[in-house]
Structure formats: structure tokens, C-alpha cells
Design a protein around this motif. Structure first.
Motif, PDB file in Angstrom:
ATOM      1  N   GLY A  35      -3.507   3.119  -7.589  1.00 48.04           N
ATOM      2  CA  GLY A  35      -3.624   2.108  -6.661  1.00 48.04           C
ATOM      3  C   GLY A  35      -2.400   1.769  -5.666  1.00 48.04           C
ATOM      4  O   GLY A  35      -2.715   1.289  -4.430  1.00 48.04           O
ATOM      5  N   GLY A  36      -1.318   1.740  -5.971  1.00 45.86           N
ATOM      6  CA  GLY A  36      -0.207   1.306  -5.273  1.00 45.86           C
ATOM      7  C   GLY A  36       0.234   2.346  -4.139  1.00 45.86           C
ATOM      8  O   GLY A  36       0.993   2.169  -3.122  1.00 45.86           O
ATOM      9  N   ALA A  37      -0.688   3.685  -4.140  1.00 42.67           N
ATOM     10  CA  ALA A  37      -0.087   4.734  -3.297  1.00 42.67           C
ATOM     11  C   ALA A  37      -1.162   4.688  -2.365  1.00 42.67           C
ATOM     12  O   ALA A  37      -1.459   6.026  -1.967  1.00 42.67           O
ATOM     13  CB  ALA A  37       0.182   5.859  -4.051  1.00 42.67           C
ATOM     14  N   GLU A  38      -1.524   3.817  -1.916  1.00 40.28           N
ATOM     15  CA  GLU A  38      -3.007   4.028  -0.897  1.00 40.28           C
ATOM     16  C   GLU A  38      -2.437   4.675   0.432  1.00 40.28           C
ATOM     17  O   GLU A  38      -3.131   5.518   1.103  1.00 40.28           O
ATOM     18  CB  GLU A  38      -3.367   2.662  -0.634  1.00 40.28           C
ATOM     19  N   ALA A  39      -1.343   4.275   0.952  1.00 35.78           N
ATOM     20  CA  ALA A  39      -0.833   5.255   1.983  1.00 35.78           C
ATOM     21  C   ALA A  39       0.402   6.004   1.750  1.00 35.78           C
ATOM     22  O   ALA A  39       0.516   6.582   2.662  1.00 35.78           O
ATOM     23  CB  ALA A  39      -0.351   4.019   3.049  1.00 35.78           C
ATOM     24  N   ASN A  76       0.791  -1.153   0.031  1.00 33.21           N
ATOM     25  CA  ASN A  76       0.102  -0.150   0.028  1.00 33.21           C
ATOM     26  C   ASN A  76       0.685   1.301  -0.027  1.00 33.21           C
ATOM     27  O   ASN A  76       0.332   2.478   0.171  1.00 33.21           O
ATOM     28  CB  ASN A  76      -1.019  -0.149   1.107  1.00 33.21           C
ATOM     29  N   VAL A  77       2.228   1.005  -0.196  1.00 32.04           N
ATOM     30  CA  VAL A  77       2.966   2.222  -0.116  1.00 32.04           C
ATOM     31  C   VAL A  77       3.809   1.937  -1.618  1.00 32.04           C
ATOM     32  O   VAL A  77       4.384   0.984  -1.776  1.00 32.04           O
ATOM     33  CB  VAL A  77       3.900   2.152   0.725  1.00 32.04           C
ATOM     34  N   ALA A  78       3.488   3.074  -2.598  1.00 27.11           N
ATOM     35  CA  ALA A  78       4.114   2.991  -3.776  1.00 27.11           C
ATOM     36  C   ALA A  78       5.525   3.343  -3.873  1.00 27.11           C
ATOM     37  O   ALA A  78       6.155   4.166  -3.126  1.00 27.11           O
ATOM     38  CB  ALA A  78       3.580   3.833  -5.052  1.00 27.11           C
ATOM     39  N   VAL A  79       6.522   2.683  -4.676  1.00 29.21           N
ATOM     40  CA  VAL A  79       7.872   3.040  -4.830  1.00 29.21           C
ATOM     41  C   VAL A  79       7.990   3.511  -6.355  1.00 29.21           C
ATOM     42  O   VAL A  79       7.697   2.731  -7.325  1.00 29.21           O
ATOM     43  CB  VAL A  79       8.780   1.798  -4.419  1.00 29.21           C
ATOM     44  N   TYR A  80       8.550   4.621  -6.668  1.00 28.23           N
ATOM     45  CA  TYR A  80       8.772   4.948  -8.041  1.00 28.23           C
ATOM     46  C   TYR A  80      10.300   5.225  -8.352  1.00 28.23           C
ATOM     47  O   TYR A  80      10.925   6.005  -7.391  1.00 28.23           O
ATOM     48  CB  TYR A  80       7.962   6.242  -8.341  1.00 28.23           C
ATOM     49  N   LEU A  81      10.727   4.735  -9.317  1.00 34.42           N
ATOM     50  CA  LEU A  81      12.133   5.318  -9.914  1.00 34.42           C
ATOM     51  C   LEU A  81      11.836   6.222 -11.106  1.00 34.42           C
ATOM     52  O   LEU A  81      11.364   6.168 -12.117  1.00 34.42           O
ATOM     53  CB  LEU A  81      13.090   4.301 -10.474  1.00 34.42           C
ATOM     54  N   ASP A  82      12.093   7.497 -10.806  1.00 35.87           N
ATOM     55  CA  ASP A  82      11.421   8.593 -11.589  1.00 35.87           C
ATOM     56  C   ASP A  82       9.952   8.566 -11.775  1.00 35.87           C
ATOM     57  O   ASP A  82       9.362   8.384 -10.852  1.00 35.87           O
ATOM     58  CB  ASP A  82      12.204   8.816 -12.935  1.00 35.87           C
TER      59      ASP A  82
END
Length: 873
Positions: A170-174, A130-136
Motif C-alpha cells: 500500500g505505501g508504493a501506490e505511485a 503514496n511513495v514508499a521508502v525502504y532501507l533494504d
């Protein structure tokens, strides 16, 4: 990839570039969307300066963003010796990390967690994070295995707290963690090289090296930037010599006849016992190119590569395999162990203007491959382990001879490959318009292929020779498991899955801001429409009694086919009101919503039996859960930008929360997930900075978090025709042995997992100059993390438990404090520093579990002392 040779070539190019090019153009990196201002990074600045971010897909001063944001510039990351998320989390109040080793963890924000089960089968069974991880602009999320991106040549890292469902999906719920890399500079030849070496208390040596080179191929039009790195962290966990002796109490007492008959064997780990057996090597490179097509358009492409090799295991055992008390950093493991994690990522971004509209198209493609093996020998002490390792009536496989148990040594082996493709198109109006719009379209295709095998079947395989003996009344054999007809698994494989899962997402989002009072009062509203097509296929395979005394290769239907598909759609929205009390102070109110995708269970079977009749049918799928946030915040700078103070109060409602269960004695011998209770999370977070003098700065942050369960659903009998149908399950058991059934969803007021009540950090830094152009600094910091549990309050306590029958025991992870410090000097292009992490040599567990059927603890790294040398131009 011979990365050391490549590093040498890059270093040679650095020297050549320095000798042959004049670097007299000091313009900032071309088209970099956000960076620290010179005032923010200069060591002798008398003010705090400005840090700009793109948390809302537009360039903003972090002090103008109406959410809780923690931003770390590339300069700050270097100063704090941060290269991994384990390093970064020390400075992130309200963020916790359940880490089962490098690249094997889940990030949680504001206590929004229902626990972590470890990594076996996680690619198939774990819910999406529920926490998104982004590279750029490329999503890097993965179930239970957040990618650990090595932080070198970073422009900044942004940590966005609270639901980001409107802009990030959806991956960035929290919340979301965004790694933003440096882009090529079109006008300036520049580069750097850095090397370090150090020692770990009670462990092996560490060393690292990296190099960066920026070359304008066509000045002002086309430039390339390359970075290469190699990092070695010495091991500090000792796999101590040990035996594994079966005890009469194993299997709930079922082992007693075997011990009495002398039918057990003793295993040892002498072939794999060694000191410092958990070293980690990380190698990688990144190459990017920036083309300025004309004054209105530019195109960026970047290729990233990273390979991480972690040997051994990152966990320790307080009590060893034969009940012996172990030391602080010791384990008793019986098989070779490793985790290799490799990814490549290609990303591209097109920026341009169409009249007054700004257009951004960002795409990316990630390929990730994982190979992991971990010890599972302690499973032999359970009833399940006996079933796969013992012959004789007590274990279920009859034998004419005496009851016999074969080797207890076992392991699990997982091979995962995944592909992740995304495309986003954004259009926005000028940022200085009174009425502003930003909108876009998003497409994502995420695929996972998981081949998981539990190799603890030690009863002899039915080779022709073993089968001939068995059929003449000798020791029985068991045929190899099959994943499907014609797919014969290796000898020793008792259970596993060959599964594929993933989803496709289409989304459209839009946001509108209006300056009710220009530069004073601004209102923003936005929403996102999403449509998910989710799927899971493949087979779960296992060994049954039908495979006793039949030839290898005989298919007996010992698998369950998965062919599950589901779609869902909806809207998630946000709104905020921002009031600038003065140009340097503002308050905001933000309403935001988030969600995370649902998922599938491997099988559907009847469990929770009462008098032999099941009361509950495990569901094939579980739905998304949702989060609603109401946040009130203040951000301000004072005393001519020498003091910063931010505060946020939030009330979050987490509904229909996804929970996983593994209770072999009642709920079946495989993990499954369902939608369960609701939680309420309320808290306060503070950030502060002060420039005490021109050289002395103090920086800190802290959080108080209160999370609790707000309702108490129950597991409902869902099998028509059974006694108690459509009512709460309160009893289970065999005929004449009925026992009460504890509600697995728990009680109102229960505390969720990985939710410490308080976290805070504080650091001091002092910069000064002396002599002929020498610059020096010292800094010291401390981090405090409060105690927390590894599982929700509904799960059974692991305190004092030695006969472990579930991977879900609940342990209290004690609070801890760490202290870091460094001191250094620089002149011209050179700098050198001495640093130390965890100087107080604190010992604490970041993930305590029973995942391997023994209490295990993943410790923080002990004290590290090192020296770092750098050169830049």
C-alpha cells in the motif's frame, strides 16, 4: 553518543587492519544481491557496463526490468557527492519533493499529488504517503515526514516509478525509493575513510567525515561491516531583528477597537535573532554481520542508528512580520525553533535453498522519535489568534476593563514516537526455469504516538493569584486546556491532540513468469491480497469560553475523544509482456495497480453553515485511493554497449483521491480529509547514456508530464432534514449574508500540485590517467525543474494576499536550473577532489506555503564549494 570518539576509534582500526591483514582476495561482496559490474564503475571502461537491481525481488539487469527504474550505484553516489535525498532528486526526472526542512517532506512521482500542508499535526492528520521508502527490506514511510537516510556505504539506490502495489504493497501506490546498503564481505579486509570541508555562499561552513571497515572474523564464514558518519551543514538563513505590531486590519478588521483603545502590545524577536540560524547536524552508524551457515544458507543482521538535529527553520519570508520586505534568505521568527529526528533500525535476512526453491525471510523493527518546535506568531493576525490572545467583546471574552490583547508570540510543539515492524517470507523457483514463480506472505505493524500542542494562548492562566483578580472584576484569566480528565496541559496551550494511530497489514502475493519464446518473449502476471486493520485513538483538546475564570485543573469537557477503527481488504495486480527484439533491445507493456491506506479525521462536526444551519458533517474516515497504470517502454543499448537509450510512455488513472481541506471561515477550524476527484496522468520519460570516448561519458534523463483532473464531484449536503439535503452545497453564510460556495474539488482539467510539465538533467564526465599512476577526472552537470503549484487549482491563490486566513493558499513555485561540477585526482589508495553545487547560485523555492499564516518559502541551498579527501583499501 560521542560519535567523534567512535569515528576516531574506527579510523584507528582501519589503519591497524591495513597493517596486519593481507587483502589479496578480490572477490566481490559475498551474497550482495545486486551491484554494478566492474565495467560499470571503472573509470577507464570503454563500455557502459551492467547494473543489476532487485526491483522485482529477483536479481536482474536493470535493462531487463519492464518498468521505469533509475538506479544509482554506490560509486555513482560518491562521484556525484550525494548524501541526502535533496542531493539525489536533482537526477530524478518525474520526481518532486515538497520539503519543509530535513526529514520533513513528501516525495511525489509523476505528478501524483494533492498538495502538502506542512508539518504541524502531520503525524495525526496527514494521509499516508503514496511513495514508499525502504532501507533494504524495511519500510520507512511516515505521514508527511519521509525519513532522510544519510547515503554512505550504499550498494545502490533504486527509484521505481509507477504503482508497485503487487510486490511492495500500500505505501508504493505511485512508486518506491529503495536504499540498499553494502553487506559484509566474507573474504576480504577492506575499508575507507573520507572527510570534506566547504563553504556556503552567504552562510556558515560545512564539514563531514565517514569511515567504513569490513572484517572477516572467520574468513569465508562470518564477517562484520561497520560505518560511521558525522555531517555538519552550516546555516544560511538569517533570522533578522523585527517587531510584531498589531494592525487595525488584523482579524478581518476586528482588531481596530483594540488598536484604537491602545490595548495592544508590541513583541520583538531580539532574543532569538541571529545569522545562519538553520544549521543541520547528522550523525549515525551502522553495524552488520553476515554468517554463511553452509553452502545453501546465510543470515544477515544489521543495526542502524541516525540522529539529525536541525536548528532554526528551513523557510524564509518574502515579507516580514511587520510588513517589511526581506532579503533572499531572511525570516522573522519570534521563538526558538528546532527539529530533532532520531531513528534506530534492526533488520535481519535469512537466505537459503530448499531443494530447487529459494527462500528469503526478511524482518525489521524501526523506532523513530521526533521533537519539533516552530514559530506560529503570525497566527495572531487571524480571528482565531485574537480569540486566544485578546479580552474584550470583539474577541468573545468579555472584560470590565478596556479591550486588551496580550503578547502575539506563539509556537507549536510536537513530540512523536513511532514503531514499525515488518516480516516478509518469499519463495521463488530457479530464475533460469522457463516457468518461474515467486510468492510470499507479509505482515506489518505500524504505530504512531503524537503529542501536539499549539502554544499561542497568551491570556493569563488562572493561577490562584490571577483567578482572585478576575473574580473581583479585574482582568479575566483562562484555565489551562485539558487533554482528558486529569491531564492538565501547560499554560499557553490553546489547542492540540494526544493521538495514537496506525495499522496492521497482512498480505499474500504471487507472481508467475513464462518464457513464451525463451530469451525473446516473456509474460508475467501477479497479484497481491491485502487486509488492513486501521485505527486512531486519543483526544483532541482545545480552549473554550467555559474555561474563563475557573481554577486551573478544572475539567470542562474541553476535548473530543477519538476511538476509530476500520478494516478493508482487496487485490492489486500487475501483468506485463516483454519482447527482446535483440539481446540488447527490448520493448515491454506493463499493467500495474497501486493503492495507499485510508485514514481518520480527528473530529466529526457540522460545517458549511447556511443561515446558521450546517449543511455538511465532516466524515470520521476516508477510504484508500487507487492508481492504475498502463505503460509502454523501450530499453536498448547500441554500438557494442557504448550507447544506452530508454523510453517509457504511461497513462495513469488516479481514482477516489484523498484531499485535505482547511478553510476556517466555512469548513471549520480543523483540517479534515475526504475522498474526492479523479486524475489522469500521461507522460513520457527518457534516459540516455553514451561513452563518447574511453574517458568521456554523457548521461541524461528527462520527462514530460501532463496531469489533469477528469471529473468534478461536489461537496454534498449530507445532513438529513436540512434544506438541500443530498444535493451539492452552493451557498453558505449567516442569516442575511448568504454567499456562493466554491466547489472545493475544482473543475475538470485542473492541474494537480507538485506536477511540473517538464524536468531534465544532463551531465558530462571525463576520466584520464597521467604521470606515474595518477588518475584524474572532471564532471559537470545541470538540472532543470519546471514550474509547479504547491496546491491543487481548487485552492485560493496566494498571489498578493497579505491577510492570510488559511494554511492552503496556492502559490506558483517558479522553475529553476542548478549547475554542479567537480574535479579530482587519485593515486594508489588516496583521492582528493574539489566540488561545487548550485554554482550558478540559483534561488528557488521547493515548498511555498501559508502554513504559518504568512507566505513562507523553503529555498534550495545556495552555492557550496568544498574539498573532499578519501582513503580506501
Amino acid at each position: 553518543m560521542k560519535i567523534n570518539k567512535i569515528a576516531f576509534a574506527v579510523l584507528t582500526a582501519l589503519v591497524a587492519a591495513r597493517a596486519t591483514h593481507a587483502a589479496d582476495d578480490n572477490s566481490p561482496t559475498a551474497n550482495t544481491p545486486a551491484a554494478a559490474s566492474p565495467a560499470a564503475s571503472a573509470s577507464n571502461a570503454s563500455t557502459l557496463g551492467t547494473v543489476t537491481v532487485t526491483a522485482q525481488h529477483t536479481v536482474q539487469d536493470v535493462q531487463d526490468v519492464p518498468i521505469t527504474v533509475q538506479a544509482f550505484t554506490g560509486t555513482t553516489l560518491q562521484q556525484l557527492n550525494i548524501t541526502s535525498f535533496d542531493d539525489l532528486i536533482k537526477y530524478l526526472p518525474n520526481v518532486t519533493f515538497a520539503a519543509n526542512g530535513p526529514g520533513q517532506g513528501n516525495i511525489y512521482m509523476r505528478g501524483l499529488s494533492t498538495g502538502f500542508l506542512g508539518n504541524q499535526s502531520s503525524a495525526t492528520i496527514a494521509p499516508f504517503p503514496n511513495v514508499a521508502v525502504y532501507l533494504d527490506d524495511q519500510s520507512m514511510q511516515f505521514p508527511a515526514r519521509n525519513l532522510d537516510i544519510y547515503m554512505v556505504d550504499m550498494d545502490r539506490v533504486e527509484v521505481l516509478e509507477g504503482p508497485q502495489g503487487t510486490l511492495f504493497g500500500g505505501g508504493a501506490e505511485a512508486g518506491a525509493v529503495r536504499y540498499i546498503t553494502n553487506q559484509p564481505n566474507l573474504n576480504r579486509v577492506s575499508g575507507s575513510a573520507e572527510a570534506s570541508t566547504g563553504v556556503t555562499a552567504g552562510g556558515g561552513p560545512n564539514n563531514s567525515a565517514n569511515a567504513v571497515l569490513n572484517l572477516p572474523i572467520i574468513p569465508g564464514t562470518f564477517a562484520v561491516r561497520g560505518v560511521i558518519y558525522n555531517d555538519h551543514q552550516g546555516g544560511y538563513i538569517d533570522n533578522v531583528p523585527s517587531t510584531f505590531t498589531r494592525q487595525p486590519t488584523d482579524g478581518g478588521g476586528a482588531m481596530a477597537p483594540y488598536v484604537a483603545a491602545g490595548g495592544t502590545s508590541v513583541a520583538n524577536n531580539y532574543s532569538v535573532a541571529q545569522s545562519n540560524w538553520n544549521p543541520v547536524d547528522t550523525q549515525g552508524a551502522r553495524l552488520s554481520g553476515l554468517w554463511k551457515i553452509n553452502d545453501d544458507w546465510d543470515f544477515l543482521i544489521a543495526e542502524s542508528y541516525q540522529n539529525m538535529d536541525a536548528n532554526g527553520q528551513s523557510s524564509t519570508y518574502p515579507i516580514g512580520a511587520d510588513g517589511q520586505t526581506l532579503g533572499t534568505h531572511q525570516i522573522t521568527a519570534f521563538v526558538p525553533a528546532w527539529n530533532n529526528d532520531h531513528f534506530t533500525n534492526t533488520a535481519w535476512t535469512l537466505n537459503g535453498q530448499i531443494g530447487d526453491l529459494s527462500l528469503v525471510y526478511a524482518g525489521g523493527y524501526t523506532n523513530r522519535r521526533i521533537s519539533e518546535q516552530q514559530d506560529y506568531t503570525n497566527y495572531a493576525r487571524s480571528a482565531g489568534g485574537m480569540y486566544y490572545q485578546c479580552t474584550g467583546t470583539p474577541a468573545g471574552i468579555s472584560s470590565a476593563g478596556k479591550p486588551t490583547c496580550y503578547s502575539p508570540a506563539g509556537y507549536w510543539n510536537d513530540h512523536v514516537s513511532s514503531s514499525h515492524q515488518s516480516h516478509e517470507l518469499r519463495l521463488s523457483t530457479p530464475e533460469d526455469d522457463r516457468l518461474r514463480f515467486i510468492g510470499g506472505l507479509y505482515y506489518e505493524d505500524f504505530n504512531i504516538d503524537d503529542h501536539m500542542a499549539f502554544d499561542y494562548l497568551t491570556i493569563p492562566s488562572c493561577t490562584p493569584g490571577n483567578l482572585a483578580v478576575a473574580l473581583t472584576g479585574g482582568a479575566p484569566c483562562v484555565a489551562n486546556a485539558q487533554a482528558s480528565p486529569g491531564v492538565n496541559m501547560p499554560a499557553g496551550t490553546a489547542f492540540g491532540e494526544n493521538a495514537q494511530r496506525g495499522y496492521k497489514q497482512e498480505a499474500a502475493f504471487g507472481s508467475m513468469s513464462y518464457d513464451i519464446l525463451p530469451d525473446v518473449l516473456t509474460a508475467t502476471v501477479g497479484t497481491r491480497y491485502y487486509h488492513y486493520s486501521e485505527w486512531q485513538t486519543g483526544t483532541e483538546f482545545y480552549t473554550t469560553s467555559a474555561q474563563v475564570n475557573v481554577p486551573n485543573g478544572t475539567y470542562v469537557g474541553d476535548d473530543t475523544a477519538m476511538d476509530y477503527h476500520k478494516t478493508y481488504h482487496g487485490f492489486k495486480s500487475r501483468a506485463n509482456l516483454l519482447w527482446h527484439i535483440t539481446p540488447d533491445m527490448m520493448v515491454y507493456y506493463t499493467f500495474s495497480q497501486g493503492f495507499r491506506p485510508g485514514g481518520f479525521n480527528r473530529t466529526s462536526s457540522g460545517v458549511a453553515k447556511l443561515d446558521g444551519e450546517p449543511q455538511y458533517q465532516k466524515p470520521i474516515s476516508y477510504a484508500p485511493d487507487t492508481l492504475t497504470n498502463n505503460e509502454l517502454g523501450f530499453k536498448g543499448t547500441f554500438l557494442d554497449d557504448r550507447v544506452l537509450f530508454n523510453a517509457s510512455l504511461y497513462d495513469m488513472r488516479w481514482d477516489n483521491v484523498q484531499m485535505q481541506f482547511f478553510n476556517p471561515l466555512v469548513l471549520g477550524n480543523t483540517t479534515f480529509a475526504v475522498n474526492g476527484p479523479n486524475y489522469k496522468v500521461q507522460g513520457l520519460e527518457l534516459q540516455w547514456q553514451a561513452r563518447i570516448t574511453d574517458g568521456l561519458s554523457v548521461i541524461g534523463a528527462g520527462s514530460l508530464n501532463h496531469a489533469k483532473q477528469t471529473n468534478s464531484p461536489c461537496l454534498i449536503n449530507n445532513i438529513p432534514g436540512s434544506a438541500g439535503y443530498n444535493s451539492c452545497i452552493v451557498e453558505t453564510g449567516a442569516i442575511g449574508d448568504v454567499t456562493s460556495f466554491a466547489n472545493p474539488f475544482g473543475n475538470v482539467g485542473s492541474t494537480p500540485a507538485f506536477s511540473p510539465r517538464s524536468q531534465y538533467n544532463l551531465r558530462l564526465r571525463y576520466d584520464w590517467t597521467f604521470g606515474a599512476n595518477y588518475k584524474a577526472f572532471w564532471q559537470v552537470g545541470a538540472n532543470r525543474t519546471g514550474s509547479m503549484y504547491n496546491q491543487p487549482a481548487t485552492y485560493p491563490s496566494g498571489a498578493g494576499v497579505t491577510d492570510i486566513t488559511t494554511v492552503e493558499l496556492r502559490y506558483l513555485q517558479a522553475s529553476y536550473t542548478t549547475v554542479d561540477a567537480s574535479i579530482g585526482v587519485a593515486r594508489d589508495n588516496w583521492d582528493v577532489s574539489l566540488y561545487g553545487t548550485n554554482l550558478n547560485n540559483s534561488h528557488a523555492s521547493v515548498f511555498t506555503s501559508s502554513a504559518e499564516f504568512i507566505e513562507s518559502q523553503v529555498p534550495i541551498r545556495p552555492r557550496v564549494l568544498g574539498v573532499k579527501v578519501g582513503y580506501k583499501f
